[in-house]
Design a protein around this motif. Structure first.
Motif, PDB file in Angstrom:
ATOM      1  N   SER A   9      20.413   1.307   0.373  1.00 49.87           N
ATOM      2  CA  SER A   9      21.634   1.484  -0.416  1.00 49.87           C
ATOM      3  C   SER A   9      21.351   1.667  -1.904  1.00 49.87           C
ATOM      4  CB  SER A   9      22.568   0.283  -0.204  1.00 49.87           C
ATOM      5  OG  SER A   9      21.919  -0.928  -0.559  1.00 49.87           O
ATOM      6  N   SER A  10      20.311   1.020  -2.413  1.00 47.08           N
ATOM      7  CA  SER A  10      20.001   1.121  -3.842  1.00 47.08           C
ATOM      8  C   SER A  10      19.423   2.470  -4.235  1.00 47.08           C
ATOM      9  CB  SER A  10      19.010   0.019  -4.233  1.00 47.08           C
ATOM     10  OG  SER A  10      17.784   0.176  -3.529  1.00 47.08           O
ATOM     11  N   LYS A  11      19.056   3.304  -3.240  1.00 53.58           N
ATOM     12  CA  LYS A  11      18.428   4.592  -3.537  1.00 53.58           C
ATOM     13  C   LYS A  11      19.293   5.778  -3.099  1.00 53.58           C
ATOM     14  CE  LYS A  11      14.525   2.588  -4.816  1.00 53.58           C
ATOM     15  NZ  LYS A  11      14.932   1.200  -4.598  1.00 53.58           N
ATOM     16  N   ARG A  12      20.501   5.546  -2.621  1.00 54.20           N
ATOM     17  CA  ARG A  12      21.303   6.637  -2.067  1.00 54.20           C
ATOM     18  C   ARG A  12      21.712   7.673  -3.107  1.00 54.20           C
ATOM     19  NH1 ARG A  12      25.128   2.789   1.698  1.00 54.20           N
ATOM     20  NH2 ARG A  12      23.519   2.250   3.236  1.00 54.20           N
ATOM     21  N   SER A  13      21.849   7.265  -4.340  1.00 55.75           N
ATOM     22  CA  SER A  13      22.344   8.181  -5.362  1.00 55.75           C
ATOM     23  C   SER A  13      21.238   8.721  -6.262  1.00 55.75           C
ATOM     24  CB  SER A  13      23.397   7.467  -6.227  1.00 55.75           C
ATOM     25  OG  SER A  13      22.817   6.352  -6.892  1.00 55.75           O
ATOM     26  N   ARG A  14      19.980   8.516  -5.882  1.00 55.45           N
ATOM     27  CA  ARG A  14      18.881   8.980  -6.724  1.00 55.45           C
ATOM     28  C   ARG A  14      17.742   9.497  -5.851  1.00 55.45           C
ATOM     29  NH1 ARG A  14      17.101   3.475  -9.628  1.00 55.45           N
ATOM     30  NH2 ARG A  14      19.363   3.366  -9.811  1.00 55.45           N
ATOM     31  N   PRO A  15      16.951  10.435  -6.355  1.00 59.20           N
ATOM     32  CA  PRO A  15      15.754  10.865  -5.620  1.00 59.20           C
ATOM     33  C   PRO A  15      14.801   9.692  -5.443  1.00 59.20           C
ATOM     34  CG  PRO A  15      16.285  12.406  -7.373  1.00 59.20           C
ATOM     35  CD  PRO A  15      17.154  11.200  -7.593  1.00 59.20           C
ATOM     36  N   MET A  16      13.990   9.744  -4.385  1.00 56.23           N
ATOM     37  CA  MET A  16      13.084   8.634  -4.094  1.00 56.23           C
ATOM     38  C   MET A  16      11.662   9.159  -3.940  1.00 56.23           C
ATOM     39  SD  MET A  16      13.672   5.601  -1.309  1.00 56.23           S
ATOM     40  CE  MET A  16      13.344   6.576   0.160  1.00 56.23           C
ATOM     41  N   LEU A  17      10.721   8.445  -4.511  1.00 55.23           N
ATOM     42  CA  LEU A  17       9.314   8.849  -4.499  1.00 55.23           C
ATOM     43  C   LEU A  17       8.790   8.965  -3.072  1.00 55.23           C
ATOM     44  CD1 LEU A  17       6.848   9.345  -6.429  1.00 55.23           C
ATOM     45  CD2 LEU A  17       6.285   6.933  -6.064  1.00 55.23           C
ATOM     46  N   GLN A  18       8.057  10.047  -2.805  1.00 52.12           N
ATOM     47  CA  GLN A  18       7.387  10.238  -1.521  1.00 52.12           C
ATOM     48  C   GLN A  18       5.976  10.754  -1.788  1.00 52.12           C
ATOM     49  OE1 GLN A  18       9.727  13.117   0.661  1.00 52.12           O
ATOM     50  NE2 GLN A  18       9.026  14.841  -0.562  1.00 52.12           N
ATOM     51  N   PRO A  19       5.051  10.616  -0.839  1.00 52.87           N
ATOM     52  CA  PRO A  19       3.654  10.985  -1.117  1.00 52.87           C
ATOM     53  C   PRO A  19       3.356  12.486  -1.102  1.00 52.87           C
ATOM     54  CG  PRO A  19       3.810   9.303   0.615  1.00 52.87           C
ATOM     55  CD  PRO A  19       5.178   9.852   0.406  1.00 52.87           C
ATOM     56  N   PHE A  20       4.140  13.267  -0.351  1.00 57.03           N
ATOM     57  CA  PHE A  20       3.738  14.647  -0.056  1.00 57.03           C
ATOM     58  C   PHE A  20       4.715  15.686  -0.604  1.00 57.03           C
ATOM     59  CE2 PHE A  20       1.891  12.023   3.324  1.00 57.03           C
ATOM     60  CZ  PHE A  20       0.553  12.320   3.137  1.00 57.03           C
ATOM     61  N   TRP A  21       4.163  16.843  -0.921  1.00 53.67           N
ATOM     62  CA  TRP A  21       4.905  18.019  -1.382  1.00 53.67           C
ATOM     63  C   TRP A  21       5.369  18.827  -0.184  1.00 53.67           C
ATOM     64  CZ3 TRP A  21       3.701  23.256  -0.721  1.00 53.67           C
ATOM     65  CH2 TRP A  21       4.380  24.162  -1.540  1.00 53.67           C
ATOM     66  N   SER A  22       6.519  19.464  -0.313  1.00 56.47           N
ATOM     67  CA  SER A  22       7.058  20.279   0.768  1.00 56.47           C
ATOM     68  C   SER A  22       7.112  21.747   0.370  1.00 56.47           C
ATOM     69  CB  SER A  22       8.475  19.816   1.134  1.00 56.47           C
ATOM     70  OG  SER A  22       9.082  20.727   2.035  1.00 56.47           O
ATOM     71  N   SER A  23       6.641  22.607   1.261  1.00 56.61           N
ATOM     72  CA  SER A  23       6.740  24.049   1.029  1.00 56.61           C
ATOM     73  C   SER A  23       8.133  24.571   1.363  1.00 56.61           C
ATOM     74  CB  SER A  23       5.703  24.785   1.882  1.00 56.61           C
ATOM     75  OG  SER A  23       5.972  24.581   3.266  1.00 56.61           O
ATOM     76  N   GLU A  24       8.936  23.772   2.052  1.00 60.74           N
ATOM     77  CA  GLU A  24      10.244  24.229   2.503  1.00 60.74           C
ATOM     78  C   GLU A  24      11.333  24.023   1.453  1.00 60.74           C
ATOM     79  OE1 GLU A  24      10.788  22.123   6.151  1.00 60.74           O
ATOM     80  OE2 GLU A  24       9.551  23.534   7.278  1.00 60.74           O
ATOM     81  N   PHE A  25      11.153  23.054   0.587  1.00 63.67           N
ATOM     82  CA  PHE A  25      12.120  22.826  -0.480  1.00 63.67           C
ATOM     83  C   PHE A  25      11.390  22.207  -1.648  1.00 63.67           C
ATOM     84  CE2 PHE A  25      15.348  20.254  -2.707  1.00 63.67           C
ATOM     85  CZ  PHE A  25      16.244  21.266  -3.032  1.00 63.67           C
ATOM     86  N   SER A  26      11.200  22.993  -2.708  1.00 63.78           N
ATOM     87  CA  SER A  26      10.459  22.501  -3.859  1.00 63.78           C
ATOM     88  C   SER A  26      10.985  23.174  -5.117  1.00 63.78           C
ATOM     89  CB  SER A  26       8.964  22.794  -3.698  1.00 63.78           C
ATOM     90  OG  SER A  26       8.254  22.459  -4.880  1.00 63.78           O
ATOM     91  N   PHE A  27      11.323  22.379  -6.109  1.00 65.45           N
ATOM     92  CA  PHE A  27      11.657  22.955  -7.411  1.00 65.45           C
ATOM     93  C   PHE A  27      11.095  22.043  -8.490  1.00 65.45           C
ATOM     94  CE2 PHE A  27      15.244  20.189  -6.508  1.00 65.45           C
ATOM     95  CZ  PHE A  27      15.511  19.577  -7.714  1.00 65.45           C
ATOM     96  N   SER A  28      10.806  22.631  -9.635  1.00 65.58           N
ATOM     97  CA  SER A  28      10.151  21.892 -10.713  1.00 65.58           C
ATOM     98  C   SER A  28      10.260  22.722 -11.979  1.00 65.58           C
ATOM     99  CB  SER A  28       8.676  21.667 -10.367  1.00 65.58           C
ATOM    100  OG  SER A  28       8.004  22.916 -10.284  1.00 65.58           O
ATOM    101  N   ARG A  29       9.736  22.198 -13.056  1.00 62.67           N
ATOM    102  CA  ARG A  29       9.563  23.011 -14.257  1.00 62.67           C
ATOM    103  C   ARG A  29       8.544  24.124 -13.969  1.00 62.67           C
ATOM    104  NH1 ARG A  29      11.651  20.690 -18.958  1.00 62.67           N
ATOM    105  NH2 ARG A  29      12.338  18.516 -18.740  1.00 62.67           N
ATOM    106  N   GLY A  30       8.672  25.197 -14.711  1.00 61.87           N
ATOM    107  CA  GLY A  30       7.853  26.374 -14.430  1.00 61.87           C
ATOM    108  C   GLY A  30       6.362  26.159 -14.571  1.00 61.87           C
ATOM    109  N   HIS A  31       5.964  25.139 -15.347  1.00 59.35           N
ATOM    110  CA  HIS A  31       4.522  24.951 -15.535  1.00 59.35           C
ATOM    111  C   HIS A  31       3.829  24.512 -14.255  1.00 59.35           C
ATOM    112  CE1 HIS A  31       5.521  20.669 -15.858  1.00 59.35           C
ATOM    113  NE2 HIS A  31       6.213  20.883 -16.970  1.00 59.35           N
ATOM    114  N   PHE A  32       4.600  24.087 -13.249  1.00 59.79           N
ATOM    115  CA  PHE A  32       3.968  23.700 -11.982  1.00 59.79           C
ATOM    116  C   PHE A  32       3.194  24.875 -11.379  1.00 59.79           C
ATOM    117  CE2 PHE A  32       3.771  23.201  -7.396  1.00 59.79           C
ATOM    118  CZ  PHE A  32       3.411  21.876  -7.227  1.00 59.79           C
ATOM    119  N   VAL A  33       3.809  26.040 -11.319  1.00 51.49           N
ATOM    120  CA  VAL A  33       3.139  27.189 -10.674  1.00 51.49           C
ATOM    121  C   VAL A  33       2.005  27.731 -11.540  1.00 51.49           C
ATOM    122  CG1 VAL A  33       5.129  27.848  -9.293  1.00 51.49           C
ATOM    123  CG2 VAL A  33       4.873  28.798 -11.584  1.00 51.49           C
TER     124      VAL A  33
END
Length: 237
Positions: free
Chosen positions: A35-59
């Motif tokens: 419940s404490s994390k429902r309204s915010r993104p939560m840290l996970q270990p792995f990157w996904s190729s299916e859904f990923s967005f970031s600042r442009g410097h990532f690429v």
């Protein structure tokens, strides 16, 4: 609302009967966050190729490696995860699902549209003649660049642009392996990492250690090694 969390990888035998680190979709977690994390993104270990967005410097900092011909999605995601980690990037699962895609080996499907979001066809049986016979060479390159194998473990490997497509300068790969329970020499992983991630315990343990410039978690301040009994220990304290 449920969210998909990318938290699982394990060493399995592949079609060549070799043990390699796999990042299987069916082993990821689709469930409601705490419940404490429902309204915010939560840290996970792995990157996904299916859904990923970031600042442009990532690429720019973590470009796709064009020399990894014929590797599959699991290899791609592990390569990007490990390289991005060493460049100082962290990965968060979004608060809710907003897209999907149709994966099929059949060319008869045309994709579909649900709730106004288009899912294009991904044909994983597609043939790429230019990559014929290069899968093993590519996988050796990936494993050496991400330190899942030592150069001493292989007779030769493709070293093209290894500085550009290897580990970054911010974090060491051994820190990722220890924090998330991956034993690259023994070819095993600690179990129950998903329990630790989906509970929000990983998020709570790590995100308080942000770098002073706000650019990601400062892993130099984290003295943590995941093992499969960690959730039991935390529950008892």
């Amino acid at each position: 609302e449920n969210r998909i969390t990318l938290c699982h990888a394990s060493y399995e035998r592949d079609s060549e009967n070799a043990r390699r680190l796999l990042h299987l979709r069916e082993n990821q977690v689709d469930q409601e966050p705490p419940s404490s994390k429902r309204s915010r993104p939560m840290l996970q270990p792995f990157w996904s190729s299916e859904f990923s967005f970031s600042r442009g410097h990532f690429v720019l900092n973590v470009p796709y490696d064009p020399h990894l011909c014929a590797v599959d999605q699991q290899d791609e995601e592990l390569s990007m995860t490990l390289r991005a980690f060493t460049h100082g990037y962290d990965f968060y699962t979004p608060t809710n699902g907003m897209m999907f895609r149709l994966v099929t080996g059949s060319s008869t499907n045309k994709g579909s549209k649900t709730n106004g979001v288009f899912s294009g066809l991904i044909n994983e049986d597609a043939d790429y003649p230019m990559c014929d016979g290069k899968e093993n060479k590519s996988r050796i390159r990936l494993n050496v660049l991400t330190e899942m194998k030592s150069e001493d473990d292989v007779p030769s490997w493709d070293e093209t642009d290894k500085e550009l497509f290897g580990a970054g300068p911010v974090r060491q790969l051994k820190k990722f392996f220890s924090c998330f329970g991956v034993h690259v020499r023994q070819l095993i992983t600690e179990q129950k990492l998903c329990d630790f991630v989906v509970s929000g315990n990983l998020h709570d343990e790590f995100v308080g250690n942000m770098r002073s410039n706000g650019m990601g978690i400062d892993y130099d301040e984290i003295n943590f090694r995941f093992h499969e009994l960690i959730s039991i220990h935390k529950d008892n304290h």
